[in-house]
Design a protein around this motif. Structure first.
Motif, short mmCIF file in Angstrom:
data_model
loop_
_atom_site.label_atom_id
_atom_site.label_comp_id
_atom_site.label_asym_id
_atom_site.label_seq_id
_atom_site.Cartn_x
_atom_site.Cartn_y
_atom_site.Cartn_z
N MET A 54 0.80 -1.17 0.12
CA MET A 54 -0.01 0.22 0.00
C MET A 54 0.73 1.22 0.06
O MET A 54 0.59 2.23 -0.71
CB MET A 54 -1.03 -0.04 1.28
N LEU A 55 1.83 1.28 0.99
CA LEU A 55 2.50 2.64 1.05
C LEU A 55 3.52 2.87 -0.22
O LEU A 55 3.67 3.77 -0.70
CB LEU A 55 3.59 2.25 2.23
N ARG A 56 3.94 1.62 -0.91
CA ARG A 56 4.89 1.76 -2.22
C ARG A 56 3.75 2.45 -3.19
O ARG A 56 4.24 3.31 -4.14
CB ARG A 56 5.02 0.42 -2.61
N ARG A 57 2.59 2.07 -3.25
CA ARG A 57 1.57 2.59 -4.31
C ARG A 57 1.46 3.90 -4.14
O ARG A 57 1.19 4.94 -5.05
CB ARG A 57 0.55 1.89 -4.43
N GLU A 80 3.47 6.18 -2.36
CA GLU A 80 4.70 6.96 -2.72
C GLU A 80 4.68 7.10 -4.20
O GLU A 80 4.91 8.40 -4.64
CB GLU A 80 6.09 6.20 -2.36
N ARG A 81 4.41 6.23 -5.15
CA ARG A 81 4.31 6.42 -6.56
C ARG A 81 3.55 7.47 -6.90
O ARG A 81 3.81 8.26 -7.75
CB ARG A 81 4.21 5.18 -7.20
N HIS A 82 2.14 7.25 -6.28
CA HIS A 82 1.23 8.51 -6.55
C HIS A 82 1.71 9.76 -6.12
O HIS A 82 1.31 10.70 -6.94
CB HIS A 82 0.05 7.94 -5.79
N LEU A 83 2.16 9.83 -5.08
CA LEU A 83 2.78 11.13 -4.67
C LEU A 83 3.83 11.96 -5.48
O LEU A 83 3.80 13.02 -6.07
CB LEU A 83 3.40 11.24 -3.28
N ARG A 84 4.73 10.99 -6.02
CA ARG A 84 5.55 11.36 -7.07
C ARG A 84 5.05 11.86 -8.49
O ARG A 84 5.30 12.83 -9.03
CB ARG A 84 6.63 10.38 -7.23
N ARG A 85 4.22 10.89 -8.78
CA ARG A 85 3.68 11.04 -10.08
C ARG A 85 2.55 12.23 -10.15
O ARG A 85 2.65 13.05 -11.22
CB ARG A 85 2.62 9.71 -10.53
N PHE A 86 1.82 12.51 -9.24
CA PHE A 86 1.08 13.67 -9.19
C PHE A 86 1.54 15.05 -8.60
O PHE A 86 0.83 16.03 -8.29
CB PHE A 86 -0.35 13.33 -8.59
N ARG A 142 -9.41 5.91 -8.67
CA ARG A 142 -10.30 6.94 -9.17
C ARG A 142 -9.42 8.06 -9.57
O ARG A 142 -9.61 8.42 -10.84
CB ARG A 142 -11.16 7.69 -7.94
N ARG A 143 -8.49 8.21 -8.91
CA ARG A 143 -7.25 9.36 -9.35
C ARG A 143 -6.69 9.00 -10.74
O ARG A 143 -6.46 9.73 -11.56
CB ARG A 143 -6.41 9.79 -8.39
N GLU A 144 -6.16 7.65 -10.73
CA GLU A 144 -5.31 7.09 -11.54
C GLU A 144 -6.46 6.88 -13.19
O GLU A 144 -6.01 7.23 -14.00
CB GLU A 144 -4.96 5.65 -11.56
N ALA A 145 -7.60 6.63 -12.88
CA ALA A 145 -8.56 6.59 -13.99
C ALA A 145 -9.03 7.89 -14.53
O ALA A 145 -8.89 8.19 -15.83
CB ALA A 145 -9.77 6.00 -13.46
N GLU A 146 -8.92 8.87 -13.52
CA GLU A 146 -9.28 10.56 -14.22
C GLU A 146 -7.99 11.01 -14.76
O GLU A 146 -8.23 11.52 -15.92
CB GLU A 146 -9.53 11.30 -12.91
N SER A 147 -6.95 10.56 -14.45
CA SER A 147 -5.87 11.05 -15.30
C SER A 147 -5.56 10.51 -16.50
O SER A 147 -4.97 10.99 -17.44
CB SER A 147 -4.24 10.91 -14.19
N LYS A 148 -5.89 9.28 -16.67
CA LYS A 148 -5.66 8.51 -18.16
C LYS A 148 -6.96 9.21 -19.03
O LYS A 148 -6.71 9.18 -20.35
CB LYS A 148 -6.19 7.06 -17.98
N MET A 149 -8.02 9.69 -18.58
CA MET A 149 -9.01 10.38 -19.40
C MET A 149 -8.55 11.89 -19.83
O MET A 149 -9.04 12.32 -20.88
CB MET A 149 -10.33 10.63 -18.76
N ASP A 150 -7.64 12.26 -19.01
CA ASP A 150 -7.01 13.67 -19.62
C ASP A 150 -6.36 13.86 -20.96
O ASP A 150 -5.90 12.97 -21.52
CB ASP A 150 -6.32 14.32 -18.62
#
Length: 61
Positions: A1-4, A6-12, A53-61
């Protein structure tokens, strides 16, 4: 969970406190997870839903 998370924090480019507040209403969430906090099943589900949800939204942009 934490690894995912951390990736989200960096990506966004999101601050850990902002992520915790948005995902779970807890600005200390990421800090506590980094320090060994084990989230319960409901919290894991809540965080997973937020990330999905956030990752799905970013793919729609």
């Amino acid at each position: 969970m934490l690894r995912r998370i951390e990736r989200h924090l960096r990506r966004f480019n999101v601050a850990p406190t902002r992520f915790g507040r948005d995902a779970a209403g807890d600005p200390r969430l990421v800090i506590d997870l980094r320090n060994g906090r084990e989230p319960g099943p409901r919290m894991v589900a809540r965080i997973t839903h937020f990330l999905d949800r956030r990752e799905a939204e970013s793919k729609m942009d």
